[in-house]
Design a protein around this motif. Structure first.
Motif, PDB file in Angstrom:
ATOM      1  N   TRP A 121      50.469  45.517  43.008  1.00  0.00           N
ATOM      2  CA  TRP A 121      51.544  44.924  43.795  1.00  0.00           C
ATOM      3  C   TRP A 121      52.006  45.890  44.871  1.00  0.00           C
ATOM      4  O   TRP A 121      51.713  47.072  44.815  1.00  0.00           O
ATOM      5  CB  TRP A 121      52.718  44.494  42.894  1.00  0.00           C
ATOM      6  N   ILE A 122      52.682  45.355  45.873  1.00  0.00           N
ATOM      7  CA  ILE A 122      53.336  46.180  46.882  1.00  0.00           C
ATOM      8  C   ILE A 122      54.746  46.436  46.363  1.00  0.00           C
ATOM      9  O   ILE A 122      55.531  45.501  46.198  1.00  0.00           O
ATOM     10  CB  ILE A 122      53.388  45.481  48.264  1.00  0.00           C
ATOM     11  N   ASN A 123      55.055  47.684  46.079  1.00  0.00           N
ATOM     12  CA  ASN A 123      56.351  47.991  45.478  1.00  0.00           C
ATOM     13  C   ASN A 123      57.487  47.787  46.465  1.00  0.00           C
ATOM     14  O   ASN A 123      57.365  48.049  47.656  1.00  0.00           O
ATOM     15  CB  ASN A 123      56.391  49.428  44.956  1.00  0.00           C
ATOM     16  N   SER A 124      58.603  47.328  45.928  1.00  0.00           N
ATOM     17  CA  SER A 124      59.830  47.137  46.692  1.00  0.00           C
ATOM     18  C   SER A 124      60.976  47.714  45.881  1.00  0.00           C
ATOM     19  O   SER A 124      61.095  47.433  44.686  1.00  0.00           O
ATOM     20  CB  SER A 124      60.070  45.641  46.930  1.00  0.00           C
ATOM     21  N   HIS A 125      61.816  48.503  46.535  1.00  0.00           N
ATOM     22  CA  HIS A 125      62.985  49.043  45.847  1.00  0.00           C
ATOM     23  C   HIS A 125      63.926  47.924  45.424  1.00  0.00           C
ATOM     24  O   HIS A 125      64.674  48.071  44.466  1.00  0.00           O
ATOM     25  CB  HIS A 125      63.713  50.044  46.738  1.00  0.00           C
ATOM     26  N   PHE A 126      63.885  46.797  46.122  1.00  0.00           N
ATOM     27  CA  PHE A 126      64.735  45.658  45.774  1.00  0.00           C
ATOM     28  C   PHE A 126      64.073  44.752  44.735  1.00  0.00           C
ATOM     29  O   PHE A 126      64.673  44.393  43.728  1.00  0.00           O
ATOM     30  CB  PHE A 126      65.093  44.831  47.012  1.00  0.00           C
ATOM     31  N   ALA A 127      62.823  44.357  44.989  1.00  0.00           N
ATOM     32  CA  ALA A 127      62.193  43.323  44.164  1.00  0.00           C
ATOM     33  C   ALA A 127      61.713  43.831  42.806  1.00  0.00           C
ATOM     34  O   ALA A 127      61.816  43.123  41.812  1.00  0.00           O
ATOM     35  CB  ALA A 127      61.029  42.684  44.911  1.00  0.00           C
ATOM     36  N   THR A 128      61.162  45.037  42.750  1.00  0.00           N
ATOM     37  CA  THR A 128      60.707  45.568  41.467  1.00  0.00           C
ATOM     38  C   THR A 128      61.922  46.106  40.731  1.00  0.00           C
ATOM     39  O   THR A 128      62.629  46.952  41.249  1.00  0.00           O
ATOM     40  CB  THR A 128      59.673  46.697  41.668  1.00  0.00           C
ATOM     41  N   ARG A 129      62.145  45.607  39.540  1.00  0.00           N
ATOM     42  CA  ARG A 129      63.304  46.053  38.749  1.00  0.00           C
ATOM     43  C   ARG A 129      62.829  47.044  37.695  1.00  0.00           C
ATOM     44  O   ARG A 129      62.306  48.081  38.029  1.00  0.00           O
ATOM     45  CB  ARG A 129      64.028  44.841  38.132  1.00  0.00           C
ATOM     46  N   ASP A 130      62.982  46.712  36.442  1.00  0.00           N
ATOM     47  CA  ASP A 130      62.609  47.625  35.364  1.00  0.00           C
ATOM     48  C   ASP A 130      61.195  47.363  34.875  1.00  0.00           C
ATOM     49  O   ASP A 130      60.787  46.219  34.723  1.00  0.00           O
ATOM     50  CB  ASP A 130      63.553  47.458  34.170  1.00  0.00           C
ATOM     51  N   ILE A 131      60.492  48.456  34.587  1.00  0.00           N
ATOM     52  CA  ILE A 131      59.226  48.398  33.888  1.00  0.00           C
ATOM     53  C   ILE A 131      59.436  49.234  32.630  1.00  0.00           C
ATOM     54  O   ILE A 131      59.765  50.418  32.714  1.00  0.00           O
ATOM     55  CB  ILE A 131      58.070  48.961  34.740  1.00  0.00           C
ATOM     56  N   ALA A 132      59.299  48.593  31.473  1.00  0.00           N
ATOM     57  CA  ALA A 132      59.596  49.278  30.212  1.00  0.00           C
ATOM     58  C   ALA A 132      58.433  49.131  29.246  1.00  0.00           C
ATOM     59  O   ALA A 132      57.776  48.093  29.199  1.00  0.00           O
ATOM     60  CB  ALA A 132      60.864  48.709  29.586  1.00  0.00           C
ATOM     61  N   LEU A 133      58.207  50.175  28.473  1.00  0.00           N
ATOM     62  CA  LEU A 133      57.213  50.143  27.410  1.00  0.00           C
ATOM     63  C   LEU A 133      57.963  50.351  26.100  1.00  0.00           C
ATOM     64  O   LEU A 133      58.654  51.364  25.928  1.00  0.00           O
ATOM     65  CB  LEU A 133      56.156  51.230  27.611  1.00  0.00           C
ATOM     66  N   ASN A 134      57.859  49.375  25.214  1.00  0.00           N
ATOM     67  CA  ASN A 134      58.567  49.422  23.930  1.00  0.00           C
ATOM     68  C   ASN A 134      60.062  49.682  24.117  1.00  0.00           C
ATOM     69  O   ASN A 134      60.651  50.538  23.451  1.00  0.00           O
ATOM     70  CB  ASN A 134      57.935  50.458  22.998  1.00  0.00           C
ATOM     71  N   ASP A 135      60.648  48.959  25.061  1.00  0.00           N
ATOM     72  CA  ASP A 135      62.088  49.000  25.346  1.00  0.00           C
ATOM     73  C   ASP A 135      62.564  50.310  25.972  1.00  0.00           C
ATOM     74  O   ASP A 135      63.765  50.545  26.063  1.00  0.00           O
ATOM     75  CB  ASP A 135      62.918  48.697  24.095  1.00  0.00           C
ATOM     76  N   VAL A 136      61.663  51.162  26.425  1.00  0.00           N
ATOM     77  CA  VAL A 136      62.031  52.391  27.125  1.00  0.00           C
ATOM     78  C   VAL A 136      61.610  52.235  28.584  1.00  0.00           C
ATOM     79  O   VAL A 136      60.423  52.028  28.873  1.00  0.00           O
ATOM     80  CB  VAL A 136      61.344  53.627  26.503  1.00  0.00           C
TER      81      VAL A 136
END
Length: 167
Positions: A121-136
């Motif tokens: 994906w093309i990253n966006s400071h606005f559109a990309t929110r959290d990316i978490a692995l096992n709730d971290v």
């Protein structure tokens, strides 16, 4: 002739030993990296059964979109469930086998089973929110470079190829 044969045998044993070391040192990791330069931004240990959450803002509707995955035995990302607060352009109405609306009005579609080998994906400071692995939380749109094409993949990191990007 004996010295040449001995040197050849020693070289074969050394190469075989290094190959075994490389394979035995393999560790499965989830990696987010620059698509073009291959610079690694995030790398964390990952394993079969781990849960990945990817939260973002839909580009047209400007609503939050939540995606829930698990990692399978092949290192693929399996989309289990999606959730969002409303239907609109580009939002599916028929994913999965189970649909419900929670008390906050979020629409959930579960049991999807769609396979992804990697995300780009093309990253966006606005559109990309959290990316978490096992709730971290392992990354957010703001911790990744703005307007940069990035990949997320589950891969093996070995002793000799520590920064490789392929599976």
């Amino acid at each position: 002739m004996k010295k040449t044969a001995a040197a050849l045998c020693a070289a074969i044993v050394l190469i075989a030993g290094l190959w075994v070391l490389n394979e035995l040192s393999a560790q499965t990791v989830l990696r987010i990296y620059d698509y073009e330069t291959k610079e690694i931004y995030v790398e964390v240990p990952a394993k079969e059964g781990d849960k990945l959450f990817f939260g973002w803002i839909h580009s047209w509707e400007k609503i939050p979109w939540h995606e829930y995955y698990h990692i399978d035995a092949n290192g693929d990302l399996i989309l289990d469930m999606i959730a969002y607060p409303a239907f609109g352009a580009g939002i599916p109405e028929n994913k999965g086998t189970e649909v419900w609306i929670d008390d906050d009005g979020m629409i959930y579609m579960n049991n999807i089973g769609q396979v992804f080998h990697e995300f780009t994906w093309i990253n966006s400071h606005f559109a990309t929110r959290d990316i978490a692995l096992n709730d971290v939380v392992i990354a957010t749109g703001e911790t990744l470079p703005e307007h940069t094409r990035v990949n997320l993949v589950v891969t093996k990191r070995r002793f000799f190829d520590g920064k490789g990007t392929g599976k």
